[in-house]
Design an enzyme around this catalytic site. Structure first.
Site, short mmCIF file in Angstrom:
data_model
loop_
_atom_site.label_atom_id
_atom_site.label_comp_id
_atom_site.label_asym_id
_atom_site.label_seq_id
_atom_site.Cartn_x
_atom_site.Cartn_y
_atom_site.Cartn_z
N HIS A 1 33.37 1.61 -12.52
CA HIS A 1 32.98 2.14 -13.78
C HIS A 1 31.47 2.59 -13.52
CE1 HIS A 1 36.67 1.06 -16.03
NE2 HIS A 1 36.36 2.11 -16.63
N GLU B 1 22.72 -4.66 -32.24
CA GLU B 1 22.75 -3.43 -31.67
C GLU B 1 22.31 -2.42 -32.45
OE1 GLU B 1 25.66 -2.27 -29.04
OE2 GLU B 1 25.53 -3.97 -27.87
N ASP C 1 29.39 -4.05 -23.92
CA ASP C 1 30.06 -3.54 -25.26
C ASP C 1 31.62 -3.58 -24.71
OD1 ASP C 1 27.89 -3.53 -26.48
OD2 ASP C 1 27.33 -1.53 -26.03
P1 FAD Z 1 31.66 -0.83 -9.62
O1 FAD Z 1 31.47 0.15 -10.37
O2 FAD Z 1 32.98 -1.20 -9.21
O3 FAD Z 1 30.47 -1.44 -8.91
C1 FAD Z 1 29.22 -1.43 -9.20
C2 FAD Z 1 28.25 -1.84 -8.17
O4 FAD Z 1 28.34 -3.22 -8.01
C3 FAD Z 1 28.52 -1.06 -6.84
O5 FAD Z 1 27.39 -1.13 -6.19
C4 FAD Z 1 29.49 -2.36 -6.08
O6 FAD Z 1 29.47 -1.95 -4.85
C5 FAD Z 1 29.00 -3.66 -6.62
N1 FAD Z 1 29.87 -4.70 -6.78
C6 FAD Z 1 30.95 -4.48 -7.51
N2 FAD Z 1 31.70 -5.72 -7.53
C7 FAD Z 1 31.03 -6.39 -6.53
C8 FAD Z 1 31.20 -7.66 -6.36
N3 FAD Z 1 32.04 -8.53 -6.47
N4 FAD Z 1 30.02 -8.41 -5.28
C9 FAD Z 1 28.97 -7.44 -5.11
N5 FAD Z 1 28.71 -6.17 -5.61
C10 FAD Z 1 29.82 -5.79 -6.22
N6 FAD Z 1 27.08 -2.26 -18.70
C11 FAD Z 1 26.25 -3.08 -19.62
O7 FAD Z 1 25.42 -3.75 -18.89
N7 FAD Z 1 26.34 -3.20 -20.75
C12 FAD Z 1 27.44 -2.74 -21.41
O8 FAD Z 1 27.54 -2.64 -22.48
C13 FAD Z 1 28.03 -1.75 -20.75
N8 FAD Z 1 29.00 -0.93 -21.25
C14 FAD Z 1 29.76 0.03 -20.41
C15 FAD Z 1 30.80 0.81 -20.87
C16 FAD Z 1 31.36 1.72 -20.24
C17 FAD Z 1 32.68 2.55 -20.80
C18 FAD Z 1 31.14 1.66 -18.83
C19 FAD Z 1 31.86 2.98 -17.92
C20 FAD Z 1 30.18 1.01 -18.14
C21 FAD Z 1 29.58 0.25 -19.13
N9 FAD Z 1 28.56 -0.56 -18.51
C22 FAD Z 1 27.70 -1.61 -19.27
C23 FAD Z 1 28.00 -0.44 -16.93
C24 FAD Z 1 28.52 -1.50 -16.31
O9 FAD Z 1 28.17 -2.82 -16.33
C25 FAD Z 1 28.58 -1.35 -14.80
O10 FAD Z 1 28.85 0.34 -14.43
C26 FAD Z 1 29.15 -1.93 -13.77
O11 FAD Z 1 28.91 -1.93 -12.57
C27 FAD Z 1 30.68 -1.72 -14.08
O12 FAD Z 1 31.50 -2.84 -13.26
P2 FAD Z 1 32.56 -2.36 -12.28
O13 FAD Z 1 33.27 -3.51 -12.17
O14 FAD Z 1 33.25 -0.98 -12.68
O15 FAD Z 1 31.35 -2.13 -11.10
#
Ligand code: FAD
Length: 524
Positions: free
Chosen positions: A109, A286, A173
């Site tokens: 994400h 918020e 969120d």
């Molecule tokens: P990924 O996109 O898979 O990874 C993000 C980063 O973390 C990359 O650099 C990856 O290499 C690294 N990573 C992933 N897993 C690990 C691991 N296990 N160990 C070490 N590194 C790792 N953020 C907020 O803070 N608050 C919110 O309310 C919020 N709402 C969101 C709503 C939506 C619809 C979206 C799309 C995003 C939102 N986000 C929010 C952002 C979100 O927290 C970050 O984009 C987060 O990285 C998404 O998690 P993911 O598992 O998809 O990570």
């Protein structure tokens, strides 16, 4: 990504570098080699590669050479150990380094390819969560913490916890994000003013460093790794387990949206409410903007009030929506009612424009899922998302409001998406962690969550983002970006400011070959 295993697994069969290369071609023209002694299988089929090349942002396309779907943390350790000490093949000769880069991917994400590994190996963390033994989420006997496989989505942590009457205390969120992904950033939302971000609510972690070492860490054990990894953008290691703090799970929530036409009253009330962290305060705060040049979504409000809400927005061009929630169960209902009544009598909102819903706790936390489903049904979920997330110091929020919200956003012919606007307390953040925040006790979380699609093109929205950053720069507003993506080293150095030296030192300590999370573009 994991469902096509049968079709797509290729067992890599190169014993040592001298054997015939049978491997994945990277964009950089370097083949990824894994010796058979590693006993690792990776996916190279088009479906797996394509899934790992894109993210929610829908702007970048960065193909890895292969995807690892690990069945245990030791597989990840073997991969990283090999990448750190191994060889690479450039089509002519073997060279000692770099081998290949590795990125953990939670739910993908990210917005700008942060979880990608162009030409390298993406580690699908969902596989590890699915293979976790005895379970991906294990609640402690006393219910004070949960040990969670880092590839687990927060929604699954919530489901497992509420079954035992407990719950993490602070949330994003949206819950379909992985634990490792949000802990690599911060994990912020409406509970942050009270409990801090998710990174402030972790007791310990298991991490596999860029050297392939499996290490446990906590504030006492290997603190450099612990603090580095929290908010560390995946730069120091791959988190495989996190011990998350839990509290009591309430059963229901009084969830309120309160409309203001006057920005100073909105700001004053928001700031007063986040200073109240006792029982008489709210549990969640918020704020959002409703603008007449955007889509005015009135679905939260009773049907009978939707027209007058829409008129209020049209009349004022902009309405500030304070969003608060108070959680309760049968024991705490009286105080909850008291607090909601106190809000209705003391806040300076537009008279007659406070609305309350009473919903189950799970539904409240999972509220964005409904939005996702709506957008998906309209074909508006998988579109480019040039989001801009910034933290603005409280002392300059009026200037930001006048210059950016009024000066830039309201002057657009159309805006597309949600604008979040709420303050939070910095004393709940730990400055030893990698995440950056402004240097003030209170700062605002601003999320310009714009979607492209239809007539709007993402570059135009990106130009608007650039103008906003430029405005802040020119006006001396010291913002910090969140979920940012810089391509120039000097921007990263500026972002981390006084923490850059620590960031660099930890990189050298835990990932000296700079293998990890190349998609963040910090050390490439
Ligand atoms: P990924 O996109 O898979 O990874 C993000 C980063 O973390 C990359 O650099 C990856 O290499 C690294 N990573 C992933 N897993 C690990 C691991 N296990 N160990 C070490 N590194 C790792 N953020 C907020 O803070 N608050 C919110 O309310 C919020 N709402 C969101 C709503 C939506 C619809 C979206 C799309 C995003 C939102 N986000 C929010 C952002 C979100 O927290 C970050 O984009 C987060 O990285 C998404 O998690 P993911 O598992 O998809 O990570």
């Amino acid at each position: 990504m994991t469902t096509n295993l049968g079709l797509s697994i290729i067992t890599l069969i190169t014993l040592f570098i001298s054997l015939t290369p049978t491997l994945t071609k990277s964009e950089e023209g370097i083949d990824v080699f894994l010796p058979i002694t590693l006993n690792l299988t990776v996916l190279t089929d088009p479906f797996s590669i394509s899934a790992a090349s894109h993210d929610f942002g829908n702007i970048t396309d960065e193909s890895p050479g292969a995807v690892l779907c690990p069945s245990s943390p030791t597989e990840v350790a073997r991969l990283l150990g090999f990448a750190n000490g191994g060889f690479s093949y450039n089509g002519v000769s073997t060279i000692p380094e770099p081998t290949f880069k590795v990125a953990a991917r939670g739910q993908g994400h990210s917005l700008r390819g942060q979880a990608s590994a162009p030409g390298g190996i993406v580690v699908n963390m969902t596989c590890l969560a699915m293979a976790a033994k005895p379970a991906a989420v294990v609640i402690s006997a006393d219910g004070t913490y949960a040990d969670v496989a880092a590839g687990t989505m927060w929604v699954d942590v919530l489901k497992a916890a509420v079954e035992r009457g407990v719950s993490p205390v602070t949330w994003t969120d949206y819950l379909y994000l992985s634990v490792g992904g949000t802990l690599s950033n911060a994990g912020i939302g409406g509970q942050t003013f009270r409990h801090g971000p998710q990174i402030s609510n972790v007791h310990e972690l298991d991490v596999i460093t860029g050297k392939g070492e499996m290490m446990s860490c906590s504030p006492k054990l290997n603190p450099e790794l612990f603090y580095g990894v929290l908010g560390g953008l995946g730069q120091f290691g791959i988190i495989t387990r996190a011990r998350i703090a839990l509290g009591h799970a309430p059963t229901r929530v009084k969830w309120s949206r309160i409309l203001y036409s006057d920005f100073s009253a909105f700001k004053r009330d928001q700031e007063r409410l986040i200073s109240m962290t006792n029982d008489l305060g709210v549990d969640f705060l918020e704020g959002q903007l409703m603008m007449s040049n955007g889509i005015v979504d009135t679905s939260f409000f009773p049907l009978s009030d939707q027209t007058r809400v829409a008129s209020l927005v049209n009349d004022h061009r902009i309405i500030y929506v304070l969003e608060v929630a108070k959680c309760y169960d049968s024991k705490t209902l009286p105080i909850t009612d008291l607090v909601m009544d106190m809000l209705s009598r003391t806040l300076g909102f537009a008279p007659g424009f406070m609305f309350i819903q009473d919903v189950p706790y799970f539904d409240f936390l999972n509220r964005v899922r409904n939005e996702e489903e709506k957008l998906r049904s309209l074909g508006l979920w998988e579109v480019p998302h040039p989001w801009l997330n910034i933290f603005v110091p409280k002392s300059r929020i009026l200037d930001f409001h006048d210059g950016v919200i009024h000066g830039l956003l309201l002057n657009q012919t159309a805006t597309a998406g949600v604008t979040l606007f709420y303050p939070t307390n910095r004393n709940k953040w730990n400055n030893r962690m990698s995440t950056m925040s402004p240097d003030e006790d209170v700062f605002y979380v601003i999320g310009l969550l714009q979607s492209a699609g239809g007539s709007q093109n993402w570059q135009e929205l990106e130009n608007l983002n650039d103008k906003i950053i430029q405005f802040c720069e020119n006006s001396g507003i010291k913002i910090k970006e969140y979920l940012m993506h810089y391509t120039r080293k000097e921007d990263w150095i500026k972002h981390f400011g006084p923490k850059w030296d620590d960031f660099l030192r930890r990189k050298i300590m835990f990932d000296p070959k700079r293998l990890l999370s190349p998609g963040q573009d910090i050390f490439n």
